[in-house]
Design a protein around this motif. Structure first.
Motif, short mmCIF file in Angstrom:
data_model
loop_
_atom_site.label_atom_id
_atom_site.label_comp_id
_atom_site.label_asym_id
_atom_site.label_seq_id
_atom_site.Cartn_x
_atom_site.Cartn_y
_atom_site.Cartn_z
N PHE A 92 -10.89 7.53 -2.54
CA PHE A 92 -11.13 6.41 -1.63
C PHE A 92 -10.90 5.08 -2.33
O PHE A 92 -10.37 4.14 -1.72
CB PHE A 92 -12.53 6.49 -1.01
CG PHE A 92 -12.53 7.28 0.26
CD1 PHE A 92 -12.19 6.69 1.46
CD2 PHE A 92 -12.84 8.62 0.25
CE1 PHE A 92 -12.17 7.42 2.64
CE2 PHE A 92 -12.82 9.36 1.42
CZ PHE A 92 -12.50 8.76 2.62
N MET A 93 -11.25 4.98 -3.60
CA MET A 93 -10.97 3.74 -4.33
C MET A 93 -9.46 3.54 -4.46
O MET A 93 -8.96 2.42 -4.28
CB MET A 93 -11.62 3.79 -5.72
CG MET A 93 -13.11 3.58 -5.69
SD MET A 93 -13.82 3.38 -7.32
CE MET A 93 -13.86 5.07 -7.89
N THR A 94 -8.72 4.60 -4.75
CA THR A 94 -7.27 4.52 -4.88
C THR A 94 -6.62 4.14 -3.55
O THR A 94 -5.73 3.30 -3.51
CB THR A 94 -6.70 5.87 -5.38
OG1 THR A 94 -7.32 6.20 -6.61
CG2 THR A 94 -5.21 5.79 -5.55
N ILE A 95 -7.08 4.74 -2.47
CA ILE A 95 -6.54 4.44 -1.14
C ILE A 95 -6.82 2.97 -0.80
O ILE A 95 -5.93 2.28 -0.29
CB ILE A 95 -7.13 5.38 -0.08
CG1 ILE A 95 -6.59 6.80 -0.29
CG2 ILE A 95 -6.80 4.89 1.33
CD1 ILE A 95 -7.31 7.87 0.51
N ASP A 96 -8.01 2.50 -1.10
CA ASP A 96 -8.36 1.09 -0.84
C ASP A 96 -7.46 0.16 -1.65
O ASP A 96 -6.97 -0.85 -1.15
CB ASP A 96 -9.82 0.81 -1.15
CG ASP A 96 -10.77 1.37 -0.10
OD1 ASP A 96 -10.30 1.69 1.01
OD2 ASP A 96 -11.97 1.48 -0.40
N LEU A 97 -7.24 0.48 -2.92
CA LEU A 97 -6.40 -0.36 -3.76
C LEU A 97 -4.96 -0.37 -3.27
O LEU A 97 -4.30 -1.41 -3.26
CB LEU A 97 -6.45 0.13 -5.22
CG LEU A 97 -7.73 -0.18 -5.98
CD1 LEU A 97 -7.68 0.50 -7.35
CD2 LEU A 97 -7.91 -1.66 -6.13
N ASP A 98 -4.45 0.79 -2.86
CA ASP A 98 -3.09 0.86 -2.32
C ASP A 98 -2.97 0.00 -1.06
O ASP A 98 -1.97 -0.68 -0.86
CB ASP A 98 -2.70 2.30 -1.99
CG ASP A 98 -2.36 3.12 -3.23
OD1 ASP A 98 -2.20 2.51 -4.31
OD2 ASP A 98 -2.26 4.35 -3.10
N HIS A 99 -3.98 0.06 -0.24
CA HIS A 99 -3.98 -0.71 1.01
C HIS A 99 -3.99 -2.21 0.71
O HIS A 99 -3.23 -2.99 1.30
CB HIS A 99 -5.18 -0.32 1.88
CG HIS A 99 -5.24 -1.05 3.18
ND1 HIS A 99 -4.34 -0.81 4.19
CD2 HIS A 99 -6.07 -2.03 3.61
CE1 HIS A 99 -4.63 -1.62 5.21
NE2 HIS A 99 -5.67 -2.36 4.87
N ILE A 100 -4.83 -2.64 -0.22
CA ILE A 100 -4.92 -4.05 -0.58
C ILE A 100 -3.61 -4.52 -1.20
O ILE A 100 -3.10 -5.58 -0.88
CB ILE A 100 -6.11 -4.29 -1.55
CG1 ILE A 100 -7.43 -4.09 -0.81
CG2 ILE A 100 -6.03 -5.68 -2.17
CD1 ILE A 100 -8.63 -4.02 -1.73
N THR A 101 -3.04 -3.71 -2.08
CA THR A 101 -1.80 -4.06 -2.74
C THR A 101 -0.65 -4.19 -1.74
O THR A 101 0.14 -5.12 -1.81
CB THR A 101 -1.44 -3.00 -3.80
OG1 THR A 101 -2.54 -2.84 -4.69
CG2 THR A 101 -0.22 -3.42 -4.59
#
Length: 105
Positions: A92-101
Motif C-alpha cells: 500500500f505504501m508503494t502503490i501510494d508512492l506510485d500514485h503520487i509520483t
C-alpha cells in the motif's frame, strides 16, 4: 504486469491493463480487485500476532484466512502471517508512492 512488492513467501503484482492485483502465495495465485485487496488489508490488520505467542489463545500457531468471499482458504503459520502483514503494508505504501509520483509528472 509489474511487481509491486516481493517478500520471502509472497509476491504482489499489479496489472494496469486489467486494473487488478495478483497475489502469488506460492500455493496459488489469486486475482484481487482493489476492493478485495482493501478487504485483505483489513483482515490482516485485525489478526493479533500476540495471540500466536500465547498458547491459551492460539495453541497451534496457525491462522485461517479466507479471501474473496470465501473463495480461497489459506492456513498460515506465524512466519507466513508476519510476512503477509509486511507485504500488505509495504504494498500500500508503494502503490501510494506510485500514485503520487504519477500525478506530479
Amino acid at each position: 504486469m509489474k511487481v509491486v512488492f516481493r517478500s520471502k513467501f509472497y509476491t504482489l503484482y499489479q496489472s494496469d491493463k486489467e486494473k487488478c492485483h495478483y497475489l502469488d502465495m506460492e500455493q496459488k495465485t489469486i486475482k484481487l480487485s482493489f476492493c478485495q485487496f482493501l478487504a485483505l488489508r483489513t483482515k490482516v490488520q485485525n489478526i493479533s500476532i500476540e495471540d500466536h505467542f500465547d498458547s491459551d489463545l492460539n495453541k497451534h500457531g496457525f491462522e485461517v484466512l479466507m479471501l474473496c468471499n470465501k473463495e480461497h482458504l489459506f492456513i498460515l503459520n506465524t512466519l507466513e502471517l508476519l510476512d503477509l502483514k509486511s507485504l500488505v503494508e509495504c504494498s500500500f505504501m508503494t502503490i501510494d508512492l506510485d500514485h503520487i509520483t504519477s500525478e506530479t509528472i
